[in-house]
Design a protein around this motif. Structure first.
Motif, PDB file in Angstrom:
ATOM      1  N   UNK A 294       0.805  -1.217   0.000  1.00 38.30           N
ATOM      2  CA  UNK A 294       0.000   0.000   0.000  1.00 38.30           C
ATOM      3  C   UNK A 294       0.843   1.274   0.000  1.00 38.30           C
ATOM      4  N   UNK A 295       1.860   1.433   0.851  1.00 31.38           N
ATOM      5  CA  UNK A 295       2.659   2.674   0.789  1.00 31.38           C
ATOM      6  C   UNK A 295       3.313   2.901  -0.568  1.00 31.38           C
ATOM      7  N   UNK A 296       3.817   1.819  -1.180  1.00 30.70           N
ATOM      8  CA  UNK A 296       4.419   1.964  -2.504  1.00 30.70           C
ATOM      9  C   UNK A 296       3.357   2.318  -3.543  1.00 30.70           C
ATOM     10  N   UNK A 297       2.176   1.726  -3.396  1.00 33.28           N
ATOM     11  CA  UNK A 297       1.100   2.023  -4.336  1.00 33.28           C
ATOM     12  C   UNK A 297       0.694   3.490  -4.245  1.00 33.28           C
ATOM     13  N   UNK A 298       0.617   4.024  -3.036  1.00 28.86           N
ATOM     14  CA  UNK A 298       0.256   5.435  -2.870  1.00 28.86           C
ATOM     15  C   UNK A 298       1.281   6.352  -3.536  1.00 28.86           C
ATOM     16  N   UNK A 299       2.564   5.985  -3.437  1.00 29.87           N
ATOM     17  CA  UNK A 299       3.597   6.798  -4.076  1.00 29.87           C
ATOM     18  C   UNK A 299       3.509   6.694  -5.600  1.00 29.87           C
ATOM     19  N   UNK A 300       3.125   5.509  -6.131  1.00 27.56           N
ATOM     20  CA  UNK A 300       3.007   5.355  -7.579  1.00 27.56           C
ATOM     21  C   UNK A 300       1.774   6.081  -8.118  1.00 27.56           C
ATOM     22  N   UNK A 301       0.727   6.172  -7.304  1.00 25.11           N
ATOM     23  CA  UNK A 301      -0.494   6.857  -7.739  1.00 25.11           C
ATOM     24  C   UNK A 301      -0.272   8.364  -7.818  1.00 25.11           C
ATOM     25  N   UNK A 302       0.635   8.878  -7.016  1.00 28.33           N
ATOM     26  CA  UNK A 302       0.835  10.323  -6.933  1.00 28.33           C
ATOM     27  C   UNK A 302       1.144  10.968  -8.288  1.00 28.33           C
ATOM     28  N   UNK A 303       2.075  10.481  -9.093  1.00 26.21           N
ATOM     29  CA  UNK A 303       2.320  11.144 -10.399  1.00 26.21           C
ATOM     30  C   UNK A 303       1.127  11.053 -11.337  1.00 26.21           C
ATOM     31  N   UNK A 304       0.375   9.944 -11.279  1.00 31.74           N
ATOM     32  CA  UNK A 304      -0.820   9.845 -12.117  1.00 31.74           C
ATOM     33  C   UNK A 304      -1.850  10.883 -11.694  1.00 31.74           C
ATOM     34  N   UNK A 305      -2.021  11.050 -10.389  1.00 32.22           N
ATOM     35  CA  UNK A 305      -2.969  12.054  -9.901  1.00 32.22           C
ATOM     36  C   UNK A 305      -2.535  13.456 -10.294  1.00 32.22           C
ATOM     37  N   UNK A 306      -1.223  13.724 -10.209  1.00 33.80           N
ATOM     38  CA  UNK A 306      -0.721  15.040 -10.612  1.00 33.80           C
ATOM     39  C   UNK A 306      -0.989  15.278 -12.096  1.00 33.80           C
ATOM     40  N   UNK A 307      -0.806  14.253 -12.926  1.00 32.05           N
ATOM     41  CA  UNK A 307      -1.081  14.386 -14.364  1.00 32.05           C
ATOM     42  C   UNK A 307      -2.560  14.693 -14.598  1.00 32.05           C
ATOM     43  N   UNK A 308      -3.435  13.959 -13.935  1.00 32.51           N
ATOM     44  CA  UNK A 308      -4.872  14.166 -14.117  1.00 32.51           C
ATOM     45  C   UNK A 308      -5.271  15.576 -13.700  1.00 32.51           C
ATOM     46  N   UNK A 309      -4.797  16.004 -12.546  1.00 32.85           N
ATOM     47  CA  UNK A 309      -5.172  17.335 -12.059  1.00 32.85           C
ATOM     48  C   UNK A 309      -4.569  18.427 -12.944  1.00 32.85           C
ATOM     49  N   UNK A 310      -3.350  18.223 -13.414  1.00 31.39           N
ATOM     50  CA  UNK A 310      -2.713  19.242 -14.256  1.00 31.39           C
ATOM     51  C   UNK A 310      -3.488  19.430 -15.562  1.00 31.39           C
ATOM     52  N   UNK A 311      -3.885  18.333 -16.193  1.00 31.48           N
ATOM     53  CA  UNK A 311      -4.637  18.427 -17.459  1.00 31.48           C
ATOM     54  C   UNK A 311      -5.967  19.132 -17.232  1.00 31.48           C
ATOM     55  N   UNK A 312      -6.673  18.735 -16.183  1.00 36.63           N
ATOM     56  CA  UNK A 312      -7.988  19.336 -15.928  1.00 36.63           C
ATOM     57  C   UNK A 312      -7.881  20.797 -15.527  1.00 36.63           C
ATOM     58  N   UNK A 313      -6.870  21.135 -14.751  1.00 37.97           N
ATOM     59  CA  UNK A 313      -6.728  22.530 -14.330  1.00 37.97           C
ATOM     60  C   UNK A 313      -6.343  23.415 -15.512  1.00 37.97           C
ATOM     61  N   UNK A 314      -5.501  22.897 -16.409  1.00 41.06           N
ATOM     62  CA  UNK A 314      -5.144  23.681 -17.590  1.00 41.06           C
ATOM     63  C   UNK A 314      -6.392  23.982 -18.420  1.00 41.06           C
ATOM     64  N   UNK A 315      -7.262  23.008 -18.568  1.00 44.16           N
ATOM     65  CA  UNK A 315      -8.481  23.229 -19.335  1.00 44.16           C
ATOM     66  C   UNK A 315      -9.451  24.146 -18.594  1.00 44.16           C
ATOM     67  N   UNK A 316      -9.504  24.007 -17.274  1.00 44.61           N
ATOM     68  CA  UNK A 316     -10.390  24.886 -16.508  1.00 44.61           C
ATOM     69  C   UNK A 316      -9.926  26.330 -16.586  1.00 44.61           C
ATOM     70  N   UNK A 317      -8.617  26.545 -16.496  1.00 42.63           N
ATOM     71  CA  UNK A 317      -8.097  27.913 -16.596  1.00 42.63           C
ATOM     72  C   UNK A 317      -8.264  28.455 -18.007  1.00 42.63           C
ATOM     73  N   UNK A 318      -8.118  27.580 -19.023  1.00 41.51           N
ATOM     74  CA  UNK A 318      -8.312  28.029 -20.392  1.00 41.51           C
ATOM     75  C   UNK A 318      -9.774  28.391 -20.648  1.00 41.51           C
TER      76      UNK A 318
END
Length: 622
Positions: A294-318
């Motif tokens: 579980x701790x390793x999984x949480x660390x691996x999920x973090x970059x995917x979550x950052x990618x998802x939020x970055x894409x959505x925030x860029x579109x929201x700001x646009x």
């Protein structure tokens, strides 16, 4: 004594690590543990034991019990009971506390969900007069492959330690619980709103976010033996809820800015489903493997979550959404808090620290609640704006209708005046005009005497007066109309030496009685009286009314010489046919009964007329 003098903060302890196989219940006395006297070492608190990647033995899981010994002999005497306060401990196992070799406390529940996030406050001596222990021994068993963490230790009076315990309990347990409960309550309200408005998917997504956040945060404040699920399924639920929480937040943001990313949605769903299936508990698998992963999984999920939020925030700001900046700010804090918790879970920072992910979830609650509140209020504002626009357009339509109504009234009045003018002109042309033209021609030929001319002119005057009388409002009262007729014809009847017998009785009102119908009735009655005066040599005329066969009858009787009704109608008598035509025009009938004793004329009128006069005229002809 000040509170700080009644509590001692221990930042050092003696540590002895004893290897073993599997988990065992703590001994009731420390002598039963058979601890060696050698091998103790001084360590600084807080202390973390790192992971040891060793294979599992065939006989069970290889464990280690870390014994922390704290000497209390140097504490000043106190008249109050002594308490031990442990801010935080973390292990995949149990903890036991001994005072002078006697078991004072042991953790409950499974080795995994053992209340590790709850601070510990326990009495060392039962009463104030009892002697406190001279040393405290704390045993923390753990898996070698999991590591552990142990915070500093406080020993002192209740007044000095209770507030520290309450603050720590608030930060680590109560606030996460209250935040997740409030989030879920608002989510249930959003779900109720969605049930009423199925097209508003934002409310359903908000509810899903609140439910997943509640499941994700359960392991922070639920522990001991209060979990109705097995350890493997509970751990799988907390891992899955985190993954699905990221996916649902992505769908929420995508629905918010209305710019879908199909590739990102497919990627997020594929990774989530793959992780769910890979970590699904099996009968042959142990929860320990999932817990260690579980701790390793949480660390691996973090970059995917950052990618998802970055894409959505860029579109929201646009898309220039005001909510985009708010979510962007929350994302920064969420990434920082989640990264910190990953370090804490992997024993890379002080175990005395507090998990910050629950506060990221609480921030998510406020951010998304604000977004939903704005959408909710915007919907109300839109409804109010639409209502204002509808009210304005309704006023405009009412004004247009009022103007149209006024124009229609003017046109109706003009049409009514024109129709009344045509009616009067037609009546005067057929009656008064015809009589005057005949009299003028007779005078020009010298065929009429002065007396005859006087009679003709009087008849013309009576016709003119009847036309004028028909224009007066009689309010559907036939008796009032007959009284007008009596007033006009009585002088003529009396001058002819004929007696008028008036036997009129009350009759129902005729709702259809208008000026046109009134003139028809007056003409019919005038023609009847004129025939009596000209042809019958009668000495008496009687007028009576009655209600017969759902209608009103007006009868005129005389005692003069009778005549043959059939012969008169066959010869085409103009007066009788005129009476018949006028009666039909108003929906009535006329009849004559004549003999040697006199003649009875009957005019029958309906109380309620189904067909108007124009339809009757078109049916029977004029």
């Amino acid at each position: 004594m000040p509170p700080h003098d009644r509590a001692r903060h221990f930042t050092q302890a003696e540590l002895l690590s004893v290897p073993g196989i599997g988990y065992a219940l703590p001994a009731q006395r420390i002598e039963d543990a058979a601890l060696p006297s050698e091998g103790w070492k001084k360590v600084d608190l807080p202390y973390t034991a790192g992971r040891e990647l060793v294979p599992s033995a065939a006989g069970g899981e290889r464990t280690v019990t870390d014994w922390y010994r704290i000497d209390l002999a140097g504490l000043p005497p106190s008249t109050q009971p002594r308490l031990l306060y442990l801010p935080r401990w973390k292990t995949l196992g149990h903890i036991a506390v001994y005072g002078d070799g006697v078991l004072l406390y042991q953790s409950h529940g499974s080795p995994i969900h053992n209340g590790y996030n709850h601070p510990l406050l326990l009495p060392l001596n039962a009463t104030a007069n009892a002697q406190p222990p001279s040393s405290v021994l704390i045993g923390v068993n753990r898996l070698r492959s999991s590591g552990s963490g142990f915070s500093t230790v406080w020993v002192g009076d209740e007044d000095a330690l209770s507030w520290r315990y309450q603050v720590r309990q608030l930060l680590q347990v109560q606030l996460p619980f209250m935040g997740s409960a409030a989030f879920l309550a608002v989510g249930l309200f959003a779900f109720a709103v969605w049930l009423g408005k199925r097209r508003e998917s934002l409310y359903l997504l908000f509810f899903a976010i609140s439910a997943l956040a509640f499941l994700r945060m359960l392991h922070y404040y639920v522990g001991g033996s209060y979990i109705p699920l097995s350890d493997d399924w509970f751990e799988w639920m907390t891992v899955s809820s985190l993954l699905w929480l990221i996916v649902v937040i992505h769908l929420f943001l995508q629905r918010l800015h209305q710019q879908p990313s199909r590739w990102l949605t497919r990627l997020a769903l594929a990774l989530t489903l793959a992780c769910n299936v890979a970590t699904l508990p099996h009968l042959s698998a142990s929860i320990v493997s999932l817990y260690l992963f579980t701790p390793l999984l949480n660390l691996m999920v973090l970059p995917v979550a950052v990618l998802i939020f970055a894409v959505n925030l860029r579109k929201a700001l646009r898309a220039q959404l005001p909510e985009g900046r708010l979510v962007a700010g929350w994302t920064v804090f969420a990434v920082v808090f989640t990264s910190y918790d990953g370090l804490l879970q992997n024993n890379l920072v002080s175990p005395e620290a507090v998990y910050t992910s629950p506060y990221a979830i609480i921030g998510l609650f406020f951010v998304f609640s604000y977004i939903m509140f704005q959408r909710y209020t915007d919907a109300f504002a839109e409804v109010a704006r639409l209502n204002t626009g509808l009210a304005r357009r309704l006023q405009e339509r009412e004004a247009e209708l009022d103007q149209s109504y006024q124009r229609l009234r003017v046109i109706e009045n003009q049409n009514m005046l024109s129709a009344e003018r045509r009616r009067l002109m037609q009546d005067m042309h057929d009656g008064l005009g015809s009589t005057l033209i005949s009299a003028i021609r007779s005078v020009e030929r010298g065929a009429m005497s002065d007396a005859e001319i006087s009679v003709v002119l009087k008849g013309c005057m009576e016709d003119l007066k009847l036309v004028i009388d028909s224009m007066e409002s009689v309010d559907a009262d036939l008796l009032l109309l007959l009284a007008t007729l009596r007033f006009r014809l009585a002088p003529r009847i009396e001058s002819a030496g004929v007696t008028l017998r008036w036997e009129v009785q009350p009759v129902p009102a005729l709702s259809w009685l208008d000026p046109n119908s009134a003139l028809h009735i007056l003409r019919i009655m005038q023609e009847c009286v004129a025939n009596v005066l000209r042809h019958t040599q009668a000495t008496t005329i009687g007028v009576s009314t009655a209600t017969v066969d759902g209608g009103v009858c007006v009868r005129i009787e005389d005692n003069g010489a009778g005549f043959s009704v059939d012969e008169a109608l066959r010869r085409g008598g103009r007066g009788l046919h005129n009476q018949h035509r006028r009666a039909l025009a108003i929906g009535g009938t006329v009849s004559w009964e004549s003999g040697s004793a006199g003649t009875r004329f009957t005019l029958w009128l309906p109380i309620h007329r189904e067909l108007d006069a124009d339809k009757i005229v078109r049916r029977f002809g004029s």
